[in-house]
Design a protein around this motif. Structure first.
Motif, short mmCIF file in Angstrom:
data_model
loop_
_atom_site.label_atom_id
_atom_site.label_comp_id
_atom_site.label_asym_id
_atom_site.label_seq_id
_atom_site.Cartn_x
_atom_site.Cartn_y
_atom_site.Cartn_z
N GLU A 92 34.89 40.73 45.57
CA GLU A 92 36.32 40.98 45.78
C GLU A 92 37.25 40.22 44.84
OE1 GLU A 92 35.32 39.91 49.47
OE2 GLU A 92 35.28 41.91 50.37
N HIS A 93 36.71 39.22 44.13
CA HIS A 93 37.52 38.46 43.19
C HIS A 93 38.75 37.87 43.87
CE1 HIS A 93 34.99 40.58 40.30
NE2 HIS A 93 35.37 41.71 40.85
N ALA A 94 38.57 37.49 45.13
CA ALA A 94 39.73 37.04 45.93
C ALA A 94 40.32 35.74 45.39
CB ALA A 94 39.32 36.87 47.40
N LYS A 109 42.09 36.47 42.01
CA LYS A 109 43.40 37.12 42.15
C LYS A 109 44.40 36.21 42.84
CE LYS A 109 41.69 41.89 42.37
NZ LYS A 109 41.69 43.07 43.29
N ALA A 110 43.91 35.35 43.74
CA ALA A 110 44.83 34.41 44.38
C ALA A 110 45.45 33.50 43.32
CB ALA A 110 44.10 33.58 45.43
N GLY A 167 38.29 47.02 36.66
CA GLY A 167 38.54 48.10 37.60
C GLY A 167 38.93 47.64 38.99
N ALA A 168 38.85 46.34 39.25
CA ALA A 168 39.29 45.81 40.55
C ALA A 168 40.81 45.61 40.60
CB ALA A 168 38.60 44.48 40.83
N LEU A 169 41.49 45.89 39.50
CA LEU A 169 42.93 45.63 39.41
C LEU A 169 43.75 46.91 39.50
CD1 LEU A 169 42.63 43.20 36.38
CD2 LEU A 169 43.38 42.53 38.67
#
Lengths: 350, 350
Positions: B167-169, B172-173, B216-218
């Motif tokens: 999730e790359h949480a 991204k946080a 692609g998670a963005l």
């Protein structure tokens, strides 16, 4: 005197039907679950599948986020593989891994060995839904319950791979190389998923969501040929009961228009597709979504500014139900989700 | 007498420049690697990062698929985190897990502690590229070498999460909540990636590919604001050396046009986006892709029929390099990839 179980004027059901609402209704995929301390507390000592087959626990877990957040809809707490377990497939949900199937399905005989689901397999579902509908009628002026099932492709992936998979290579190999086995498997699962949703709708669920978590791994051509007819069969059966249908998958930019055509009243949109683009793709249908679930880890002002953009974009849709673009991440701070709920519900649509 | 190192008339480089070709050139992401028994043999007893720092091994591993398949390009064997290891970041690649970073990066001080990359950190890269360019000149009439680096967002995710992430949480946080740390980190990595590609281009690589596996998670908005400027900086620096640039990510339907604008000569397309749609999105640029990597598990006739569709769709592009839509899956049968290579190279473009 009005029927307390008639929730048709709730913000959620009005938005689903494309009728004007006083606020954008909001709920969160996986709002019930590991992000909540009260969930961890009641789950202690009970494994996932046992929890899903215990009507009292399902009721409590489903209600927890409604109590805490006052969201506009409850989502029935269950698991994608629960109906398989109920018909006797040998599987387990391993913590930190996911569903593990003892004997992966590869042949027509394997498919034939899976029984069809009947309501008698899942009395605890009927019991939990009835209990929930009673409780929810008195919460926040009446809160609709959304029924839940996994879509055939996603369920098939667990059955064929034997567990979670990044690439779904065995699943797709079966789909490409043994279309008659594939077709039989998808028909079997579609029947099971449809019955599972029918049971929930018959017991009083106000709407249903068909989760096709992994559909985004398919090209539009493969989705249309090998998957969509089976999801459409599920949606048609439950639609015949009058329950509005939400259809959701992850990474589905290229599939959104097909997922609507499959028979959805509401198309769930993950966060990758800007909501405005999604609205154009789904045509005359409502949409659900689509805040990046990691934005709850951002400062509150950043999160709410993004939520406002999504609410504004949603005005162009036939109807809009606010949600995250995927499930709540377990490390999410519930207080931040509470702030998000309050922000969405108090955002002026005037 | 022509210079044996002048590969500018190779099918690969002609397609990259958008010039007519006698056949659609083909190579495969991760063609060098675990799907090949000869790779497993030479890697035995040497861990991943050691292998990437051993010029002789890198040369051998990079050449293996060229020998076996006669593909139209070689891809330099390395790893996205190798340049970080080279400057002294404490990390390891754990088998079955992926890159693990001992001290995740969270603060400006953490970023400042990462040294910039200089060519002196990676003499083995220069040595391996030179050796490869010499060998490749004599293979299949001259085979171009594609240099390799990870893009800033993808590398940042490993550094911030401390390992692979779904999730790359945390990443991204940081991006949403500490933009000044994010900007410093992305500038640092962009400098490292650019130098890593410059070293390869200076030593004779004919082209480069910037891998942004996780872009692609963005959302498009976040990509454009927080990521694209840094990828564009990398592409601009290596472009100044004259090397054509391929820019690839997974699940990037909504980003393809931005990824082209960032400064790519060729936009790599994953299998989810039909190639015809991708060609419209990337404008006047060549494309690379995009067969679903699971199609090599299908019957050969099914696989080649799909390859033919992709080659035909590619005619609408400025140029088209055939590839899978993501890396070769380790369980792939090399004989099936050999058939695919032969099919693409013998497919008549007349």
């Amino acid at each position: 005197m009005s029927d307390p179980h008639d929730l048709s004027d709730s913000a959620f059901l009005r938005a689903v039907r494309g009728e004007p609402v006083s606020h954008t209704p909001v709920w969160f995929m996986r709002q019930a679950g590991r992000s909540l301390p009260e969930y961890l507390a009641v789950r202690e000592g009970t494994n996932m599948l046992e929890s899903c087959m215990n009507a009292e626990l399902v009721t409590e877990i489903t209600l927890q986020p409604v109590r805490r957040y006052g969201v506009d809809a409850a989502i029935f707490f269950s698991d994608i593989v629960l109906p398989l377990k109920a018909v006797g497939v040998d599987l387990d949900i391993k913590p930190g891994v996911g569903p593990v199937v003892a004997q992966p399905v590869r042949t027509l005989a394997d498919v034939a060995a899976i029984p069809d689901l009947t309501p008698e397999h899942v009395p605890f579902i009927t019991e939990a839904v009835r209990s929930l509908v009673g409780e929810l009628a008195g919460m926040n002026g009446g809160t609709p319950l959304i029924g839940f099932a996994g879509a055939p492709f996603t369920v098939a992936s667990y059955l064929v791979e034997g567990g979670p998979s990044k690439e779904h290579a065995k699943t797709k190999a079966l789909m490409f190389g043994a279309p008659e086995v594939w077709d039989a498997l998808m028909r079997k699962i579609a029947g099971i998923s449809a019955t599972f949703l029918e049971v929930q709708a018959a017991a009083g669920a106000s709407a249903v969501q068909l989760f096709d978590s992994w559909a985004g791994a398919l090209t539009p051509g493969d989705y249309e040929r090998y998957v969509m007819p089976h999801s459409a069969a599920v949606l048609a059966r439950v639609g015949a009961l009058g329950a509005p249908r939400i259809h959701f998958g992850v990474g589905t930019t290229n599939l959104l228009s097909l997922m609507g055509t499959a028979g959805a009243d509401v198309v769930g949109v993950d966060w990758r597709t800007p909501l405005g683009s999604a609205i154009q793709l789904v045509g005359d249908r409502a949409v659900q979504g689509n805040l990046d679930p990691t934005l709850v880890f951002a400062p509150t002002g950043v999160m709410t500014a993004r939520a406002a953009e999504i609410i504004e974009a949603g005005r162009a849709a036939k109807g809009h139900v606010f949600n995250l673009g995927h499930g709540v991440i377990p490390s999410t701070d519930p207080d931040q989700l509470a702030r998000l709920t309050e922000f969405v519900q108090s955002y002026s649509l005037g």
